[in-house]
Design a protein around this motif. Structure first.
Motif, mmCIF file in Angstrom:
data_model
loop_
_atom_site.group_PDB
_atom_site.id
_atom_site.type_symbol
_atom_site.label_atom_id
_atom_site.label_comp_id
_atom_site.label_asym_id
_atom_site.label_seq_id
_atom_site.Cartn_x
_atom_site.Cartn_y
_atom_site.Cartn_z
ATOM 1 N N CYS A 104 -0.396 0.609 7.819
ATOM 2 C CA CYS A 104 0.305 -0.514 8.451
ATOM 3 C C CYS A 104 0.012 -0.538 9.948
ATOM 4 O O CYS A 104 -0.334 -1.570 10.521
ATOM 5 C CB CYS A 104 1.816 -0.417 8.230
ATOM 6 S SG CYS A 104 2.300 -0.864 6.558
ATOM 7 N N LYS A 105 0.145 0.609 10.554
ATOM 8 C CA LYS A 105 -0.067 0.709 11.990
ATOM 9 C C LYS A 105 -1.481 0.258 12.360
ATOM 10 O O LYS A 105 -1.678 -0.515 13.306
ATOM 11 C CB LYS A 105 0.167 2.159 12.435
ATOM 12 C CG LYS A 105 0.582 2.246 13.891
ATOM 13 C CD LYS A 105 1.031 3.624 14.293
ATOM 14 C CE LYS A 105 1.074 3.680 15.830
ATOM 15 N NZ LYS A 105 1.191 5.032 16.343
ATOM 16 N N GLU A 106 -2.445 0.749 11.574
ATOM 17 C CA GLU A 106 -3.843 0.405 11.867
ATOM 18 C C GLU A 106 -4.121 -1.084 11.682
ATOM 19 O O GLU A 106 -5.028 -1.637 12.302
ATOM 20 C CB GLU A 106 -4.791 1.237 11.005
ATOM 21 C CG GLU A 106 -4.928 2.657 11.558
ATOM 22 C CD GLU A 106 -5.661 3.596 10.607
ATOM 23 O OE1 GLU A 106 -5.995 3.165 9.472
ATOM 24 O OE2 GLU A 106 -5.874 4.767 10.985
ATOM 25 N N ALA A 107 -3.335 -1.729 10.840
ATOM 26 C CA ALA A 107 -3.534 -3.166 10.608
ATOM 27 C C ALA A 107 -2.725 -4.022 11.588
ATOM 28 O O ALA A 107 -2.758 -5.250 11.512
ATOM 29 C CB ALA A 107 -3.151 -3.518 9.173
ATOM 30 N N GLY A 108 -2.005 -3.375 12.518
ATOM 31 C CA GLY A 108 -1.237 -4.141 13.507
ATOM 32 C C GLY A 108 0.113 -4.625 13.005
ATOM 33 O O GLY A 108 0.730 -5.503 13.605
ATOM 34 N N ILE A 109 0.555 -4.049 11.877
ATOM 35 C CA ILE A 109 1.856 -4.442 11.322
ATOM 36 C C ILE A 109 2.982 -3.719 12.063
ATOM 37 O O ILE A 109 2.936 -2.506 12.236
ATOM 38 C CB ILE A 109 1.911 -4.113 9.817
ATOM 39 C CG1 ILE A 109 1.029 -5.117 9.070
ATOM 40 C CG2 ILE A 109 3.339 -4.115 9.294
ATOM 41 C CD1 ILE A 109 0.812 -4.784 7.620
ATOM 42 N N SER A 110 3.977 -4.459 12.509
ATOM 43 C CA SER A 110 5.097 -3.818 13.205
ATOM 44 C C SER A 110 6.427 -4.318 12.661
ATOM 45 O O SER A 110 6.525 -5.410 12.085
ATOM 46 C CB SER A 110 5.016 -4.072 14.715
ATOM 47 O OG SER A 110 5.327 -5.408 14.999
ATOM 48 N N GLY A 111 7.443 -3.495 12.815
ATOM 49 C CA GLY A 111 8.816 -3.910 12.477
ATOM 50 C C GLY A 111 9.158 -3.881 11.009
ATOM 51 O O GLY A 111 10.065 -4.601 10.593
ATOM 52 N N ILE A 112 8.489 -3.060 10.189
ATOM 53 C CA ILE A 112 8.853 -3.087 8.762
ATOM 54 C C ILE A 112 9.679 -1.894 8.300
ATOM 55 O O ILE A 112 9.911 -1.726 7.101
ATOM 56 C CB ILE A 112 7.639 -3.258 7.810
ATOM 57 C CG1 ILE A 112 6.690 -2.073 7.921
ATOM 58 C CG2 ILE A 112 6.941 -4.584 7.996
ATOM 59 C CD1 ILE A 112 5.823 -1.942 6.664
ATOM 60 N N ASN A 113 10.144 -1.075 9.208
ATOM 61 C CA ASN A 113 11.038 -0.006 8.762
ATOM 62 C C ASN A 113 12.371 -0.578 8.302
ATOM 63 O O ASN A 113 12.927 -1.469 8.944
ATOM 64 C CB ASN A 113 11.281 1.000 9.877
ATOM 65 C CG ASN A 113 10.127 1.982 9.993
ATOM 66 O OD1 ASN A 113 9.448 2.264 8.992
ATOM 67 N ND2 ASN A 113 9.884 2.467 11.193
ATOM 68 N N GLY A 114 12.870 -0.066 7.212
ATOM 69 C CA GLY A 114 14.167 -0.536 6.717
ATOM 70 C C GLY A 114 15.293 -0.099 7.639
ATOM 71 O O GLY A 114 15.139 0.835 8.431
ATOM 72 N N HIS A 115 16.406 -0.793 7.553
ATOM 73 C CA HIS A 115 17.593 -0.411 8.315
ATOM 74 C C HIS A 115 18.107 0.924 7.789
ATOM 75 O O HIS A 115 17.992 1.220 6.605
ATOM 76 C CB HIS A 115 18.650 -1.502 8.148
ATOM 77 C CG HIS A 115 19.826 -1.339 9.051
ATOM 78 N ND1 HIS A 115 20.914 -0.571 8.726
ATOM 79 C CD2 HIS A 115 20.094 -1.851 10.279
ATOM 80 C CE1 HIS A 115 21.805 -0.621 9.709
ATOM 81 N NE2 HIS A 115 21.331 -1.392 10.663
ATOM 82 N N ARG A 116 18.689 1.728 8.668
ATOM 83 C CA ARG A 116 19.105 3.078 8.268
ATOM 84 C C ARG A 116 20.089 3.084 7.100
ATOM 85 O O ARG A 116 20.140 4.045 6.331
ATOM 86 C CB ARG A 116 19.691 3.835 9.459
ATOM 87 C CG ARG A 116 20.903 3.173 10.084
ATOM 88 C CD ARG A 116 21.349 3.839 11.377
ATOM 89 N NE ARG A 116 22.467 3.088 11.961
ATOM 90 C CZ ARG A 116 22.349 1.980 12.662
ATOM 91 N NH1 ARG A 116 21.157 1.480 12.909
ATOM 92 N NH2 ARG A 116 23.407 1.333 13.128
ATOM 93 N N SER A 117 20.840 1.991 6.890
ATOM 94 C CA SER A 117 21.796 1.991 5.781
ATOM 95 C C SER A 117 21.139 1.702 4.426
ATOM 96 O O SER A 117 21.804 1.757 3.397
ATOM 97 C CB SER A 117 22.942 1.007 6.043
ATOM 98 O OG SER A 117 22.455 -0.215 6.481
ATOM 99 N N VAL A 118 19.863 1.366 4.426
ATOM 100 C CA VAL A 118 19.153 1.100 3.174
ATOM 101 C C VAL A 118 17.956 2.041 3.019
ATOM 102 O O VAL A 118 17.626 2.484 1.927
ATOM 103 C CB VAL A 118 18.658 -0.373 3.124
ATOM 104 C CG1 VAL A 118 17.946 -0.645 1.810
ATOM 105 C CG2 VAL A 118 19.817 -1.329 3.301
#
Ligand SMILES: Cc1ncc(COP(=O)(O)O)c(C=O)c1O
Ligand SMILES: Cc1ncc(COP(=O)(O)O)c(C=O)c1O
Ligand SMILES: [Mg+2]
Ligand SMILES: [Mg+2]
Ligand SMILES: [Mg+2]
Ligand SMILES: [Mg+2]
Lengths: 354, 354
Positions: free
Chosen positions: B310-324
């Motif tokens: 993901c990082k290498e493809a420039g994808i950002s912001g896809i981590n889930g929220h800590r409650s999920v």
């Protein structure tokens, strides 16, 4: 045409700050993303918020003295309510120096007893009350350090053991004061600090937690302190530009340096107002604001000529507030001396014409 | 490197909107002044505010139906409080579909009786409760149309005579609904509408003025309506950029046009999640959000590889929220299909590797 922006707020900000803000809207510091499209929990924005908070304390000389700086939503008007919600247990005192004090009083009355400790209302707020006594049983005394509309400014603050709360919306970061005399300071960003949409609150931690009522989360300073000013999504852009403006001020030499410039700008316009028979000042001389110079034209027949001359010179934002009339030249930190010079030149030209 | 921004909010906005916003910070529409240094009472800003308010009603199909659109400070979190302050006289009902509903409930409890009409808490909010009955004696029923954290979305709204209040923070302007079924809609700007720092409130005027308590000015919808959303200095930049984004959506064909695109983006990712054994969806199929796709990786050993890809493809912001936990791909209006394509390609590549 070059503009000379005397707007009372939102108002002029430093050119280099606006340049950097404009760039950040396209891309923040080479990260490949705009400032306004990243999470407020990203390390980039968290560090912006931290920097804004620490710069505020540093500029005010309040680091390590038990204060917390918060950047909240809602404008200064929400602080009229929040101060009372958090601090008014039984009785609070307010010094009524104008429209903004009155609005603060109105909101506080919803939550407890409010005594008007002093007022200058009988003279349409053209001076700052002095020599009043402060009852010792107040939860706090609320002051408005600079009255944006009337152009008056408190030069000496009362000596009292009662906690001091001060609305510094229109003169924060403009002059040296012993800020540690205050227990809570608040200021809407949109004068000396940044764009509209953020409000600085500087609060001494030990005054919190003393009222018995339940405080809604968004109105609770303790929650905002605990959440490091990130209880909910902050007004990202306004916080960022405030941070840039505080950094600009720090690089310039801080409040001491800007105070000198502000005094020169104010001296220039007030001496013109005094010497020029076409103009008369509104505020009592000893209480005149360094930030907002309010004045009237003595000969109404000259008004149109003056307005046209101002317009032709690129001067904007000098109409007085409707509750005072006449003119108001706001000279916030970022206003260059040059702009005051242009205005003063027109004023003296008008005298020759008149 | 091109970025693919899946941030849950603040989040991606249309490129042309960010371009225009950046320019306005330097100079607004050739007036020689920056957007952020002019008075909010200037004709330029008043017309921006008017346009923002009318575009909101137009996009929602609510013009001439007794609604008012407001752009307020405070984020959606302040609306948790304001809705209750203005509307909760005796008893209100809340459908608890996640973190944001819970926070709304907490604030409302300060002001009156709150009944949880339905909840999906027992399954960590992975579905939307259905078939519950709505007591007829409620002042209002509060819903959260899209649960940003859990990735669930209400597809069918309850039929009831009780006034409906809905937090649409994370799916406003994303899908067609009969918005006239709602009496009050609110939404923080920072997903489909603009940058953080403004909140849209769309309120049916005839539900106001029915509670007996005194409402503080800044929390009083009636005051904001009367003052045409200018009771105090508004969050100028956030309102302007929201206006631009709504104009962008209107030019695109409005909600009907974007809904189609949003459905295609969601179909693409959900079918990958379903077919690909390496991933499993978090939300119940029939309640899956068009905006926030939540999913887990079935084999923890593949997590690092996936994150690196993901990082290498420039994808950002896809981590889930800590409650999920896991992942969350937020696909707001401005996210291009291309970005979803890039993510899905990586997901299927991972399957081959795994
Ligand atoms: C001294 C003072 N206090 C309060 C306010 C209200 O600020 P806001 O519009 O941010 O609520 C103003 C606005 O000009 C002000 O000058
Ligand atoms: C559905 C929903 N409601 C409320 C909020 C809170 O918004 P704010 O941070 O603007 O207070 C959020 C934030 O993400 C949200 O997604
Ligand atoms: Mg005043
Ligand atoms: Mg004179
Ligand atoms: Mg949720
Ligand atoms: Mg699967």
């Amino acid at each position: 045409m070059k503009k000379h922006n005397f707007s009372a707020g939102p108002c002029i900000l430093p050119k280099e700050v606006m340049q950097k803000a404009s760039e950040a809207v396209l891309e923040l510091d080479g990260i490949g993303l705009s400032l306004i499209e990243i999470s407020h929990r990203s390390k980039e924005f968290v560090s912006i918020m931290d920097k804004a908070r620490s710069l505020a304390l540093e500029l005010l000389g309040l680091e390590g003295k038990g204060y917390q700086a918060l950047f909240l939503h809602g404008g200064a008007s929400l602080q009229f309510l929040m101060t009372a919600y958090n601090l008014l247990d039984k009785k609070a005192g307010y010094v009524n120096t104008g429209t903004w004090s009155q609005k603060a009083i109105k909101e506080a009355r919803l939550l407890g007893d409010v005594v008007e400790v002093a007022s200058s209302q009988e003279h349409n707020f053209n001076y700052i009350p002095k020599g009043y006594s402060v009852p010792s049983d107040l939860d706090y005394l609320h002051l408005t350090s600079n009255n944006t509309i009337f152009g008056t400014q408190i030069k000496e603050f009362p000596e009292t053991n009662v906690p001091l709360v001060c609305d510094m919306s229109s003169d924060i970061f403009s002059r040296q004061l012993d800020f540690s005399k205050f227990d809570l300071i608040y200021a809407g960003a949109q004068k000396n600090m940044g764009p509209a949409g953020a409000t600085l609150v500087v609060v001494k931690e030990d005054i919190l937690g003393k009222v018995s009522r339940k405080i809604p989360s968004m109105l609770d300073y303790s929650i905002h302190v605990k959440q490091e000013s990130m209880f909910n999504t902050p007004p990202v852009f306004a916080v960022y530009v405030s941070m840039l403006t505080m950094q600009w001020l720090k690089d310039l030499g801080g409040i001491a340096a800007i105070e000198e410039i502000n005094e020169r700008k104010a001296n220039l316009i007030y001496s013109e107002i005094e010497l020029n028979p076409v103009f008369s000042g509104f505020a009592a001389k000893e209480d005149r604001s360094l930030m907002n110079a309010t004045f009237n034209i003595t000969d109404d027949a000259l008004k149109d000529t003056f307005d046209t001359m101002c317009k032709e010179a690129g001067i904007s934002g000098i109409n007085g507030h409707r509750s005072v009339g006449g003119y108001r030249a706001s000279m916030y930190n970022a206003l260059p001396m040059e702009s005051v010079g242009v205005l003063v030149d027109i004023m003296s030209e008008l005298e020759k014409k008149g």
